[in-house]
Design a protein around this motif. Sequence first.
Motif, PDB file in Angstrom:
ATOM      1  N   VAL A 251      32.129  56.839  40.451  1.00  0.00           N
ATOM      2  CA  VAL A 251      31.675  57.962  39.939  1.00  0.00           C
ATOM      3  C   VAL A 251      32.633  58.909  39.043  1.00  0.00           C
ATOM      4  O   VAL A 251      33.844  58.853  39.077  1.00  0.00           O
ATOM      5  CB  VAL A 251      31.055  59.099  41.202  1.00  0.00           C
ATOM      6  N   VAL A 252      31.933  59.928  38.289  1.00  0.00           N
ATOM      7  CA  VAL A 252      32.826  61.055  37.691  1.00  0.00           C
ATOM      8  C   VAL A 252      32.501  62.221  38.142  1.00  0.00           C
ATOM      9  O   VAL A 252      31.476  62.604  38.593  1.00  0.00           O
ATOM     10  CB  VAL A 252      32.734  61.033  36.050  1.00  0.00           C
ATOM     11  N   VAL A 253      33.488  63.083  38.521  1.00  0.00           N
ATOM     12  CA  VAL A 253      33.065  64.441  39.332  1.00  0.00           C
ATOM     13  C   VAL A 253      33.944  65.212  38.181  1.00  0.00           C
ATOM     14  O   VAL A 253      34.993  65.433  37.706  1.00  0.00           O
ATOM     15  CB  VAL A 253      34.150  64.497  40.560  1.00  0.00           C
ATOM     16  N   TYR A 254      32.902  66.459  37.944  1.00  0.00           N
ATOM     17  CA  TYR A 254      33.411  67.589  37.213  1.00  0.00           C
ATOM     18  C   TYR A 254      33.238  68.863  37.898  1.00  0.00           C
ATOM     19  O   TYR A 254      32.523  69.057  38.764  1.00  0.00           O
ATOM     20  CB  TYR A 254      32.176  67.627  36.162  1.00  0.00           C
ATOM     21  N   ARG A 255      34.659  69.502  37.554  1.00  0.00           N
ATOM     22  CA  ARG A 255      34.633  70.734  38.370  1.00  0.00           C
ATOM     23  C   ARG A 255      34.024  71.889  37.423  1.00  0.00           C
ATOM     24  O   ARG A 255      34.622  72.193  36.273  1.00  0.00           O
ATOM     25  CB  ARG A 255      36.023  71.045  38.830  1.00  0.00           C
ATOM     26  N   LEU A 256      32.877  72.396  37.823  1.00  0.00           N
ATOM     27  CA  LEU A 256      32.399  73.555  36.769  1.00  0.00           C
ATOM     28  C   LEU A 256      32.827  74.927  37.062  1.00  0.00           C
ATOM     29  O   LEU A 256      32.849  75.805  36.420  1.00  0.00           O
ATOM     30  CB  LEU A 256      30.937  73.476  36.925  1.00  0.00           C
ATOM     31  N   ALA A 257      33.210  75.056  38.725  1.00  0.00           N
ATOM     32  CA  ALA A 257      33.654  76.447  38.776  1.00  0.00           C
ATOM     33  C   ALA A 257      34.492  76.029  40.183  1.00  0.00           C
ATOM     34  O   ALA A 257      34.436  74.882  40.639  1.00  0.00           O
ATOM     35  CB  ALA A 257      32.682  77.478  39.421  1.00  0.00           C
ATOM     36  N   GLN A 258      35.347  77.227  40.756  1.00  0.00           N
ATOM     37  CA  GLN A 258      36.059  76.847  42.133  1.00  0.00           C
ATOM     38  C   GLN A 258      35.092  76.280  43.098  1.00  0.00           C
ATOM     39  O   GLN A 258      35.700  75.444  43.898  1.00  0.00           O
ATOM     40  CB  GLN A 258      36.731  78.186  42.244  1.00  0.00           C
ATOM     41  N   ASP A 259      34.080  76.755  43.455  1.00  0.00           N
ATOM     42  CA  ASP A 259      33.235  76.235  44.478  1.00  0.00           C
ATOM     43  C   ASP A 259      31.799  75.448  43.778  1.00  0.00           C
ATOM     44  O   ASP A 259      30.938  75.391  44.636  1.00  0.00           O
ATOM     45  CB  ASP A 259      32.696  77.633  45.195  1.00  0.00           C
ATOM     46  N   GLN A 260      32.005  74.728  42.803  1.00  0.00           N
ATOM     47  CA  GLN A 260      31.092  74.194  42.219  1.00  0.00           C
ATOM     48  C   GLN A 260      31.419  72.835  41.533  1.00  0.00           C
ATOM     49  O   GLN A 260      32.043  72.837  40.428  1.00  0.00           O
ATOM     50  CB  GLN A 260      30.037  75.126  41.097  1.00  0.00           C
ATOM     51  N   LEU A 261      31.091  71.770  42.249  1.00  0.00           N
ATOM     52  CA  LEU A 261      31.494  70.511  41.402  1.00  0.00           C
ATOM     53  C   LEU A 261      30.020  69.555  41.320  1.00  0.00           C
ATOM     54  O   LEU A 261      29.214  69.817  41.801  1.00  0.00           O
ATOM     55  CB  LEU A 261      32.463  69.513  42.152  1.00  0.00           C
ATOM     56  N   LEU A 262      30.221  68.552  40.284  1.00  0.00           N
ATOM     57  CA  LEU A 262      28.887  67.716  39.958  1.00  0.00           C
ATOM     58  C   LEU A 262      29.556  66.477  39.806  1.00  0.00           C
ATOM     59  O   LEU A 262      30.553  65.931  39.301  1.00  0.00           O
ATOM     60  CB  LEU A 262      28.501  68.243  38.552  1.00  0.00           C
ATOM     61  N   VAL A 263      28.876  65.678  40.771  1.00  0.00           N
ATOM     62  CA  VAL A 263      29.447  64.390  40.794  1.00  0.00           C
ATOM     63  C   VAL A 263      28.156  63.222  40.073  1.00  0.00           C
ATOM     64  O   VAL A 263      26.756  63.337  40.216  1.00  0.00           O
ATOM     65  CB  VAL A 263      29.121  63.612  42.252  1.00  0.00           C
ATOM     66  N   VAL A 264      28.667  62.546  38.864  1.00  0.00           N
ATOM     67  CA  VAL A 264      27.706  61.753  38.236  1.00  0.00           C
ATOM     68  C   VAL A 264      27.859  60.338  38.919  1.00  0.00           C
ATOM     69  O   VAL A 264      28.755  59.822  38.835  1.00  0.00           O
ATOM     70  CB  VAL A 264      27.959  61.923  36.867  1.00  0.00           C
ATOM     71  N   ALA A 265      26.571  59.666  39.228  1.00  0.00           N
ATOM     72  CA  ALA A 265      26.586  58.199  39.885  1.00  0.00           C
ATOM     73  C   ALA A 265      25.759  57.390  38.741  1.00  0.00           C
ATOM     74  O   ALA A 265      25.044  57.761  38.326  1.00  0.00           O
ATOM     75  CB  ALA A 265      25.905  58.614  41.045  1.00  0.00           C
ATOM     76  N   ASN A 266      26.052  56.335  39.194  1.00  0.00           N
ATOM     77  CA  ASN A 266      25.227  55.050  38.428  1.00  0.00           C
ATOM     78  C   ASN A 266      24.137  54.831  39.021  1.00  0.00           C
ATOM     79  O   ASN A 266      23.599  55.214  39.981  1.00  0.00           O
ATOM     80  CB  ASN A 266      26.101  53.577  38.672  1.00  0.00           C
TER      81      ASN A 266
END
Length: 373
Positions: free
Chosen positions: A97-112
């Motif tokens: 996966v790739v994980v993006y940190r959008l804010a201190q308390d907000q992350l986005l996990v992108v999966a296949n």
Amino acid sequence: MNATPLLAEHEALGATLTDFAGWQMPLRYTSDVAEHHAVRRAAGLFDLTHMGEVAVVGPQAALALDHALVGSFQDLAVGRARYSMLCQEDGAVLDDVVVYRLAQDQLLVVANAANAEVVRAELEARAAGFEAQVRDVSADTTLLAVQGPKALVVVQAVAPGQESTLEEMPYYGCAVVRVLGQDVLVARTGYTGEDGFEIYASNGQAVELWRTLLEVGGPVGLVPAGLAARDSLRLEAGMPLYGNELDRTTTPFEAGLGRVVRFDKTGPDGAPVDFVGRAALQSRKGAEPARVLVGLEGLGRRAARAGYPVLRGEVTVGHVTSGAPSPTLGHPVALAYVTPEVSVAGTELSVDVRGRPEPFRVEPLPFYRRPKA
């Protein structure tokens, strides 16, 4: 079968469609090789809406991901991304996966795409007990990728006034950018070995964004590109594909990706973070694996394909996981798992290509590196 909001656009462009992980996706529009070369020389536009997006939010969102994944995310800065893996208790890979940190308390996990539901369910289970909520936002998200040396100028054309934000964005960086009048997440990652951007937009913006990118990118050589070109591009770049190089029988160490496993993770109290698969992976750290992922360069013209046996003399020493002719390099390339004693660069092996041995040589990865600017 699932369809992206752009299915009619793909059909109008004459795309050959294929079933990929339960999605009707464009395999190619014109020819695999033409689309491959366009990405290396100018730019390609990919519809990647089949990928899964899972938001993890809350005061302990990063700590929850430190437990759920093998990587470290409490130290991931806002506006940056990190490649990681979701592993089983035995250390084998459920997905990368790739994980993006959008804010201190907000992350986005992108999966296949094939593993999106597994990733969502596992993250929900593993986040239990943390102050974090897991929400699948895949159904609301259109994902487009612009890849190639002209990617920056193409994306800048649809984000007027934010040219410097895009130009200064680091590799594996992300930011909210105003595109065609709407705020969208733009990231600079990619899966082709070229510079490139991913645009996470709403489904309602999909058609306008797709058409506009084709319009502004056409004069600099951008073309729509399908899954076939994406696969040959990532193979040249030595990037693993889940289901080929990674699966539920393979650990990060065998795949040569042990660097993404972080055993030094600690919580806010300084105590070590116990992540899923830690004990199994710790026991394998430093030990010689039974098999090693290597690159193979073809010395002849016939390409190796997934599943073909790799031979040293008449002895089978491994198997090919991905293989194809390389449009950029002009000879076949492949990824293969082999026994450690034949994994050294320069080792000459052969691959059984439909009953006939074809010569290959172990080569360092990646096969292709983009020219420095």
